[in-house]
Scaffold this motif. Structure first.
Motif: not given
Ligand SMILES: *Cc1c(COP(=O)(O)O)cnc(C)c1O
Length: 388
Positions: A39-41, A81-83, A221-223
């Protein structure tokens, strides 16, 4: 136990508020909360639990392993999941009812055979590369992927849940060209007889910039973490609240004379008799070494440049004549509306972006969660201060 000397405060109420803000801007489109990379850290499980409690429509991760971690923690929300790894078999993902991003016919075949083996129908989101040249099928290969998917859908091996793509965020002109290509790719899929309910293309920046292209879902994500995806626009302008505050404490104070060299390479030398405060945060914690001599922190409420070299475990602040004591709070960044230094300031000082700063915060930091994992619940999670 001693209280931790490096703390990442994570405000789950801020995450929930940011989700509500993005929902109010989504024009009715579903929202996928992107929780990849811990979760972006901010803490994968805690953030995902709160997003689930707020009825987020989807969760998004890069790796299947991240999605399995969510399922193991009891998260029941749809997850994409995409990668995928080179020889991914997809069995555990399909068993755990994880939606799979698909970029190639080889992946599609592997998914279909795993689904047949398990007697299940795999849920897939077909990804078209509309100009980022990252994952996704090249437009040249798209008709074949779509034809294969149609065949496998008819056989009941797969269900095509969605078609998706991702912007390069290079310029408005480039983005609009990608959106146009995505629309064409959607037409190709429809013409091939494919049925799907969702199209999704916009991440935080696109969602804030191109309301006309939200389609049926936006991937945020970021927002959600209260940060702006634009270097020229602040999160505050969008009503977003930063969810992470990075704090530490002074662990040693020393009176130095004029002319003493400070930390590796003597990037800084004292100019007069002064107070040096030692802070136990280094590049092992994700504080970029590149921030040495450029970034600011707040020591006991006063702002100071990190004049000397950031080391692996610690840095030193020359606080001048400010009287500082062991245990005084040091704020690396937090919420600028509270007068704290912003993630964006630190990112600019280290010549990077806010995404990289928060995502790499870790090392020996301990996370403390505020706000509940469930709305209206207690103020703190049952296990605050979970180390990672
Ligand atoms: C990381 C990612 C997102 C989320 O991006 P933000 O800019 O953080 O909102 C969305 N989609 C894909 C494919 C991603 O890799």
């Amino acid at each position: 136990m001693n209280s931790p000397m490096r703390v990442l405060e994570i405000d789950l109420d801020a995450v929930a508020a940011n989700l509500a803000t993005m929902r109010s801007r989504s024009g009715g489109a579903k929202v996928m909360g992107v929780v990849k990379a811990d979760a972006y850290g901010h803490g994968l499980i805690e953030v995902a639990r709160r997003l689930e409690a707020e009825s987020v429509d989807f969760l998004g991760v890069a790796d299947i392993a991240e999605a399995l971690e969510l399922r193991a923690a009891g998260i029941g929300t749809s997850i994409l999941a995409w990668l995928h790894a080179p020889h991914e078999t997809f069995e555990s993902a399909i068993s755990a009812e994880i939606d799979l991003g698909v970029a190639t016919t080889a992946q599609l075949e592997a998914i279909a055979s795993a689904a047949a083996e398990l007697g299940k129908t795999a849920r897939v989101h077909l990804k078209v590369d509309t100009g980022l040249s990252r994952n996704g099928a090249h437009l040249r290969d798209w008709p074949e992927l779509v034809a294969d998917a149609h065949e496998l859908a008819v056989l009941g091996r797969i269900q095509v849940v969605a078609l998706f793509s991702h912007l390069s965020s290079t310029s408005t002109e480039d983005d609009l060209a990608q959106i146009e290509r995505f629309n064409q790719a959607v037409d190709v899929a429809r013409a091939a007889g494919l049925h799907f309910e969702i199209r999704h293309m916009m991440a935080s920046d696109g969602a804030l910039k191109y309301a006309q292209a939200h389609f049926e879902m936006i991937r945020i994500g970021l927002a959600l973490y209260g940060l702006s995806p634009f270097t020229d626009r602040k999160a505050e302008e969008f009503g977003l609240v930063p969810a992470m505050t990075a704090k530490s404490f002074v662990v040693q104070v020393k009176r130095a004379e004029a002319g003493e060299g400070v930390s590796y390479g003597y990037l800084h030398r004292t100019v007069e008799s002064t107070n040096l405060a030692l802070v136990p945060v280094g590049y092992a914690e994700g504080l970029p070494r590149a921030a040495s001599g450029k970034a600011y922190v707040q020591v006991a409420g006063q702002t100071h440049l990190i004049q000397s070299r950031v080391a692996m475990d610690q840095f030193v602040i020359d606080v001048g004549q400010q009287s500082v004591e062991i245990g005084d709070e040091v704020v690396l960044f937090g919420d600028p509306s509270k007068g704290q230094i912003s993630v964006d300031d630190l990112a600019a000082a280290a010549d990077t972006i806010n995404y990289e700063i928060v995502t790499r915060m870790g090392g020996r930091f301990v996370r403390e969660f505020f706000g509940s994992a469930t709305p209206g619940g207690a103020h703190e999670l049952p296990e605050p201060g979970v180390a990672f």
